[in-house]
Design an enzyme around this catalytic site. Structure first.
Site, PDB file in Angstrom:
ATOM      1  N   ARG A 193      -2.387  -5.519   7.685  1.00 12.30           N
ATOM      2  CA  ARG A 193      -1.185  -4.751   8.001  1.00 12.30           C
ATOM      3  C   ARG A 193      -1.455  -3.291   7.667  1.00 12.30           C
ATOM      4  NH1 ARG A 193       0.838  -3.801   2.968  1.00 12.30           N
ATOM      5  NH2 ARG A 193       0.592  -5.470   1.421  1.00 12.30           N
TER       6      ARG A 193
ATOM      7  N   TYR B  74      -3.040   0.232  -4.147  1.00 12.65           N
ATOM      8  CA  TYR B  74      -3.934  -0.929  -4.243  1.00 12.65           C
ATOM      9  C   TYR B  74      -4.917  -1.039  -3.088  1.00 12.65           C
ATOM     10  CZ  TYR B  74      -0.147  -2.887  -1.340  1.00 12.65           C
ATOM     11  OH  TYR B  74       0.805  -3.090  -0.367  1.00 12.65           O
TER      12      TYR B  74
ATOM     13  N   HIS C 226       3.869  -3.304   2.536  1.00  7.85           N
ATOM     14  CA  HIS C 226       4.319  -4.696   2.572  1.00  7.85           C
ATOM     15  C   HIS C 226       5.719  -4.786   3.183  1.00  7.85           C
ATOM     16  CE1 HIS C 226       4.779  -8.873   1.379  1.00  7.85           C
ATOM     17  NE2 HIS C 226       5.917  -8.569   0.820  1.00  7.85           N
TER      18      HIS C 226
END
Length: 360
Positions: free
Chosen positions: A259, A273, A263
Site C-alpha cells: 500500500r 516504519y 494504513h
C-alpha cells in the site's frame, strides 16, 4: 528432521507470477483465458480505483469523508481476485476492501455513506451478496467459513471469499476459520493481502513462517503465494481457487503487495516504519504501470483511453459525493431504532428523550 520437513514445505510456496515488472509474460502456460475486452475492463477498473482512492484521501482531509483506508498499490490484488468471481459469490471484506464491494455491485454513494459511519452505508440491497466491511481484525475469516458452509448445505454452486492483511494472519480467527472450512470442505477462499507492515509491524516480526501461504498446510487446504502486483496472476490464482473450493478444497491465497499510502487516514504515518528507498522499490512494481505496458504491447490501451477513464471516474465520484451530501445526517434516534424490532424499556426511554431533543 523437523528443520528438513519445514524447509521442504517452505520450498513448495514459490511466488506465482505471470507478468513481470516490465509488463512481459514470464509464465505463458498460466496465462488466463481473458478476451481483449475483459483485459481492457480490468485496466479500466484499476485506473478508476486509483483515481477514486486519490479523491477519497482528499475528501477525507477536507472532512467530507470519515474513516478511510487507502488502497493505491493493491489494485491488482483486490480487483484481479474480484474479477474472477461469479455475481452470486459472497464477499466478506475487511475495512480496506471497498473496491471489491463496489465492483461487485455496491454504489460509490453507499461506499461514501459507510465511510461517514451512516447506517445506510451498511444496508446491502437485496440480492447483493456482500457483508458489511469488518472492522475487527480477522473476524470476517470465521464468518466466511460459516457462509461457505451455508452455501454448501443449500446446494449452491458459489463460494465465499474474504480478505485480510498480513496482520490479520496473526489473529486466532485466521486459523480457526481456515480449520473449520477445511474440516467441512466448505467452498471458501481466504485472501491475505500481505503488504508487509500490517499497521506498522514488519511481517517478519509477526511470524517465523517464511510465507503466510504455507499456513494452509496445517489446515489441510490449498495454499499459494502470488505476486499481488500482477493482476493476471491474481486473477488466475483466484479462478483456480474458486474451482477447487467448489470441489471441496478451500484455498489460502497470499498476495505480495504494497500500500503506497498510510494504513488509514486516522493519523498513521508510514514514514515512521518504512523507508523512502523501500517505497521507491515498490513504486517500480506498480500494478497499473505494469499492466499498462502489457496492454500497450498488445495495442489494447492508449493514453487517450486512460484519460477517458480518469474523466469518467472524476465525474462519477463528484456525483456520488453530491448524492451523499444530500442524505439526512444520522440521528441518535436512528441508531437506537435500528438496534431492535421492539425496544426494551431502557432504550424506549432513551428514544423518547432523544426524540424530544431532536424536535427542538
Amino acid at each position: 528432521m523437523a528443520e528438513k520437513t519445514l524447509k521442504n514445505i517452505e520450498e513448495q510456496f514459490e511466488m506465482f507470477q505471470i507478468l513481470n515488472e516490465e509488463g512481459k509474460i514470464v509464465n505463458k502456460d498460466a496465462l488466463p483465458d481473458l478476451s481483449d475486452e475483459e483485459l481492457q475492463e480490468l485496466m479500466r477498473r484499476m485506473v478508476y480505483t486509483r483515481i477514486w482512492d486519490q479523491r477519497a484521501i482528499s475528501l477525507n482531509r477536507q472532512g467530507r469523508l470519515g474513516f478511510y483506508a487507502p488502497v493505491a498499490g493493491q489494485e491488482a490484488s483486490m480487483l484481479g481476485s474480484q474479477f474472477s468471481l461469479d455475481k452470486e459469490d459472497w464477499i466478506l471484506p475487511g475495512y480496506r476492501d471497498i473496491p471489491q464491494m463496489v465492483w461487485h455491485g455496491m454504489s460509490l454513494h453507499q461506499a461514501f455513506l459507510f465511510s461517514r459511519g451512516h447506517f445506510k452505508g451498511g444496508q446491502m440491497a437485496e440480492g447483493l451478496n456482500l457483508v458489511m466491511p469488518q472492522i475487527i481484525i480477522g473476524a470476517q475469516i470465521i464468518q466466511t467459513a460459516g457462509v461457505a458452509l451455508g452455501l454448501k448445505r443449500r446446494g449452491k454452486d458459489n463460494v465465499a471469499i474474504t480478505y485480510t492483511g498480513d496482520g490479520g494472519a496473526s489473529q486466532g480467527d485466521f486459523y480457526e476459520g481456515m480449520n473449520f472450512a477445511g474440516a467441512y470442505k466448505a467452498p471458501a477462499i481466504f485472501v491475505v493481502q500481505n503488504n508487509y507492515f500490517a499497521i506498522s509491524v514488519p511481517v517478519e516480526e509477526q511470524s517465523a513462517a517464511k510465507t503466510i501461504a504455507q499456513k494452509a498446510v496445517a489446515a489441510g487446504i490449498n495454499g499459494i503465494q502470488v505476486d499481488g502486483m500482477d493482476v493476471l496472476a491474481v486473477y488466475a490464482a483466484t479462478k483456480e481457487a474458486r474451482k477447487n473450493a467448489l470441489e471441496g478444497t478451500p484455498t489460502l491465497i497470499e498476495t505480495l503487495t504494497y500500500r503506497y499510502g498510510p494504513h488509514t487516514m486516522a493519523g498513521d504515518d508510514p514514514t515512521r516504519y518504512r523507508t523512502s528507498e523501500l517505497d521507491s522499490e515498490w513504486e517500480k512494481k506498480d500494478p497499473i504501470v505494469r499492466f499498462r505496458k502489457y496492454l500497450e504491447s498488445k495495442k489494447l490501451w492508449s493514453e487517450e483511453e486512460e484519460n477517458k477513464v480518469v474523466e469518467k471516474a472524476k465525474e462519477e465520484i463528484k456525483a456520488a459525493i453530491k448524492e451523499t451530501d444530500e442524505v439526512a445526517p444520522q440521528k441518535v434516534t436512528d441508531l437506537i431504532g435500528n438496534m431492535f424490532e421492539e425496544l426494551p424499556v431502557n432504550l424506549q426511554q432513551q428514544m423518547d428523550e432523544y426524540k424530544e431533543k431532536e424536535s427542538k
